[in-house]
Design an enzyme around this catalytic site. Structure first.
Site, PDB file in Angstrom:
ATOM      1  N   CYS B 159      -9.661  -2.624  -2.013  1.00 55.44           N
ATOM      2  CA  CYS B 159      -8.582  -1.523  -2.971  1.00 55.44           C
ATOM      3  C   CYS B 159      -8.687  -1.631  -4.588  1.00 55.44           C
ATOM      4  O   CYS B 159      -7.476  -1.005  -5.480  1.00 55.44           O
ATOM      5  CB  CYS B 159      -7.534  -1.920  -1.916  1.00 55.44           C
ATOM      6  SG  CYS B 159      -7.670  -1.620  -0.482  1.00 55.44           S
ATOM      7  N   HIS B 286       0.788   2.107  -6.496  1.00 50.58           N
ATOM      8  CA  HIS B 286      -0.438   1.717  -5.276  1.00 50.58           C
ATOM      9  C   HIS B 286       0.009   2.784  -4.122  1.00 50.58           C
ATOM     10  O   HIS B 286      -0.857   3.487  -4.103  1.00 50.58           O
ATOM     11  CB  HIS B 286      -0.355   0.304  -4.735  1.00 50.58           C
ATOM     12  CG  HIS B 286      -1.234   0.065  -4.523  1.00 50.58           C
ATOM     13  ND1 HIS B 286      -3.369   0.233  -4.650  1.00 50.58           N
ATOM     14  CD2 HIS B 286      -1.849  -0.339  -3.224  1.00 50.58           C
ATOM     15  CE1 HIS B 286      -3.580  -0.044  -3.559  1.00 50.58           C
ATOM     16  NE2 HIS B 286      -2.432  -0.130  -2.501  1.00 50.58           N
ATOM     17  N   HIS B 319      -5.702   7.128   0.991  1.00 53.80           N
ATOM     18  CA  HIS B 319      -6.046   5.596   0.274  1.00 53.80           C
ATOM     19  C   HIS B 319      -7.468   5.717   0.473  1.00 53.80           C
ATOM     20  O   HIS B 319      -8.300   5.739   1.049  1.00 53.80           O
ATOM     21  CB  HIS B 319      -5.670   4.626   0.988  1.00 53.80           C
ATOM     22  CG  HIS B 319      -5.428   3.227   0.651  1.00 53.80           C
ATOM     23  ND1 HIS B 319      -6.243   3.114  -0.658  1.00 53.80           N
ATOM     24  CD2 HIS B 319      -4.526   1.712   0.626  1.00 53.80           C
ATOM     25  CE1 HIS B 319      -6.331   1.925  -1.598  1.00 53.80           C
ATOM     26  NE2 HIS B 319      -5.580   0.625  -0.313  1.00 53.80           N
TER      27      HIS B 319
END
Lengths: 291, 398
Positions: B159, B286, B319
């Site tokens: 990520c 995030h 995400h």
């Protein structure tokens, strides 16, 4: 001009590939423009592991022999890894730790005192294949297996084992993976000269049914080296050159990399020999290492 | 002090396949485009951020690249084609590098091929592992599309993949290895991340609610985001200013509970840009909506910043994993670029408004939130990943 097949609202003009001769123009912003990219480095230590080539000496002998590799089954022992972590490690992770941990000791460095560049073409492709198999069978996945399936899994375990909190980057570039990872290491070592760079290159062979690729890694392998800026007037430099066809004498191309060989093997053999320079062809032109 | 111009940005995600459609949905906080999707391993239905438009296909000479992941790249790269072409022409092809980030690459192609192999005993004829799934194919494709002939490689740190590309891109420019970098990220929705995050217990059954006391997990999205970065300072342009990287060295898939690594990444980016915390004016979190991430990020952010406006855009697009960094920095780029006369739109934090009282209070951007400010304006984007890998990036409009 290329136009997308099912939409016509954009296009790219295909740019001619540079095809003219000698060295690439000096780098205007380089800190060492006439001498190459970044700072020349020295190799403080190196390690390598492959099944049947369990230590540096065996790997060195194999490299110098230019011989064929005899496939054998073997697992990196990773004796330095606590057993509770070792049990969770993938094969690729074990290969990486088998070289990355001792090479820091060899260089007299604490394992948390390096920045890390990890080069791998295929990453955890074996774990991914197993996950795909479970998904096909509609079996719930193992959380550990999924956590272990990301490309940079070995770097995560390296952090857990060593408590290294420094910079950690990965590089994938098909057959240019080593060259691009080395470039990344040069950039880190130049930017942070006080922190040596641990460069690790590791790959497994792709498992069935992904084993029919054009240029598979020849066998599972892991090579680790510690790179640090060299004192003035010494070290290994790196330069981009045009990959023009070699002259009949082969001038400037000694020793040529063996056809189709993993770049990291060509580099190691050159580093361990006494030739002045090593030229490799890459997708982005020629590169030259020199001392 | 580094000021590298981000001269073009293109993206595709569930909000749309061009900036003109993405922009209004981003600033309106539109979550209506998420869809339900059944998971193959558990049969549970979860929300996903799948691109709804038809993606462009490849011309015959590039069929070996064809997979959904690479079509996402094509869709985003087409939006920066003019600028990419301009830097290749201006600096020379070998002076233009490509640095991409991805966690999946074309894993969708390998998934289809594997299923076909299990069902029929043979791989589909069009499957090409090396140019579809292998991680390096992502950067190779972008080089082929744009004509860039400098170094080309792909980062894959889950990520943080497409956040860390900006560190490499900046270094390539710092060292004079090239004069421009075509950079960004891509990730495709496919069965491994969907079923894998389900196995970790990380997927929510509803909309994701970052920072809420009711947060139960994340939703996954896909997309691509592409930038052209040059070593120059341009009046009125958005510039890359700083990058911070760190590792937690704590757990293979969970963050450090107090966010020490996240804090180090944010402070590293500030130091890299030579800025004080109050010189950054918005933070894209995030903000995954998982209990652990949001708890540690709230602690870390409030230790570094005092009341900075912040939001997670993951409720809007999911995400994006390997594309999250580039997508969310792209949202920052959009806000900075669309601002006029000291007035900038901010991406709203779309949630239930129910703060988690055990977490430090954050200044979450409300619907319609704007930033009024003259002079240089700077935004930061956070990305955190498996392996405790953290990266924060700062961009600025002067």
């Amino acid at each position: 001009m290329f136009t997308a097949a099912n939409r016509n609202d954009f296009s790219f003009r295909v740019t001619p590939i540079l095809n003219q001769n000698p060295p690439i123009e000096p780098n205007p912003g380089s800190q060492n423009s006439s001498a190459g990219i970044g700072r020349p480095l020295r190799v403080l230590a190196w390690r390598a592991w492959a099944p049947g080539l369990p230590d540096r000496e065996a790997f060195h002998t194999w490299l110098l022999g230019h011989g064929a590799y005899e496939p054998v089954e073997a697992k990196p022992p990773c004796a330095a890894v606590p057993s509770r972590l070792r049990r969770r490690c993938t094969y690729l992770t074990r290969m990486v730790l088998e070289t990355a941990l001792p090479v820091c000791d060899d260089a007299g460095l604490a394992t948390d005192a390096v920045n890390l560049v990890y080069g791998s073409r295929n990453g955890e492709i074996v774990i991914l294949r197993d996950l795909l198999s479970d998904i096909f069978d509609r079996e719930p996945l193992s959380p550990t297996a999924f956590s272990n399936s990301v490309h940079h899994t070995p770097t995560g375990y390296f952090g857990l084992v060593t408590k290294n909190k420094g910079i950690s980057r990965t590089v994938s570039a098909h057959r240019d993976t080593f060259t691009c990872a080395y470039l990344e290491a040069v950039m880190l070592a130049t930017r942070y000269p006080e922190t040596p760079v641990l460069l690790v290159i590791a790959d497994e062979q792709t498992p069935e049914p992904f084993d029919r690729i054009l240029h598979p890694p020849p066998f599972p392998h892991s090579v680790a080296m510690i790179l640090a800026p060299a004192p003035a007037g010494s070290g290994i430099g790196l330069t981009r050159v045009r990959n023009a066809a070699p002259s009949p004498e082969g001038a400037g191309r000694e020793p040529a990399a063996e056809e189709g060989e993993e770049q990291v093997f060509s580099f190691l053999r050159w580093y361990l020999g006494d030739e002045a320079q090593l030229d490799l062809d890459t997708e982005f032109g020629g590169v030259r290492w020199w001392r | 002090m580094r000021h590298y111009a981000l001269t073009a940005m293109g993206m595709v995600n569930v909000l749309g396949d061009r900036l003109e459609t993405i922009e209004p949905r981003l600033f309106a906080g539109d979550v209506s485009r998420l869809q339900e999707h059944p998971l193959r391993t558990t049969g549970e239905r979860v929300l996903i951020g799948r691109v709804r438009e038809e993606l462009p296909g490849f011309p015959p000479r590039m069929q070996h690249y064809d997979c959904r992941n690479h079509r996402l790249i094509l869709a985003a790269t087409s939006q920066i084609a003019e600028e990419a072409e301009a830097v290749v022409r201006r600096f020379g092809a070998d002076r233009v590098a490509v640095v991409m980030g991805s966690s999946t690459a074309g894993l969708d192609a390998s998934e289809q091929a594997f299923f076909h192999w299990r069902e029929h005993g043979a791989l589909p004829a069009q499957f090409a592992y090396e140019t579809q799934h292998e991680m390096g194919s992502v950067s190779k494709l972008v080089a082929d599309l744009t004509g860039a002939r400098g170094p080309a490689y792909t980062h894959s740190t889950a990520c943080t993949s497409s956040a860390k590309v900006f560190a490499s891109a900046a270094s390539l420019l710092d060292m004079g290895i090239c004069d421009a970098v075509i950079t960004g990220g891509v990730d495709v929705l496919c069965s491994v991340p969907l079923n894998g995050f389900e196995a970790l217990g990380s997927l929510t059954r509803e909309h994701t609610l970052p920072m809420s006391r009711h947060r139960t997990g994340l939703i996954i999205g896909e997309g691509a985001a592409m930038f052209v970065l040059t070593r120059e300072r341009r009046d009125g342009a958005v510039h890359l200013r700083g990058i911070g990287e760190s590792c937690d060295a704590h757990h293979i898939s969970a963050p450090h509970p107090d966010g020490l690594g996240a804090e180090a990444a944010m402070r590293g980016a500030l130091a890299d840009a030579d800025l004080a915390p109050d010189e950054v004016h918005y933070l894209n979190l995030h903000g995954t909506g998982t209990p652990l991430n949001d708890a540690m990020e709230a602690k870390a952010v409030t230790r570094v910043f005092d009341g900075i406006p912040c939001s997670s855009t993951k409720p809007l697009v999911g995400h994006g994993l390997g594309v999250a960094g580039a997508t969310e920095l792209g949202f920052c780029w959009l806000a900075l670029t669309r601002g006029r006369a000291g007035d900038y739109p901010l991406p709203p934090h779309v949630w239930d408004g129910q703060a988690d009282e055990v977490l430090p209070t954050m200044n979450l951007v409300a619907a319609g939130g704007r930033l009024s400010r003259s002079g240089p304006v700077r935004f930061m984007s956070n990305s955190f990943a498996f392996g405790g890998n953290n990266c924060s990036v700062i961009i600025e409009r002067s």
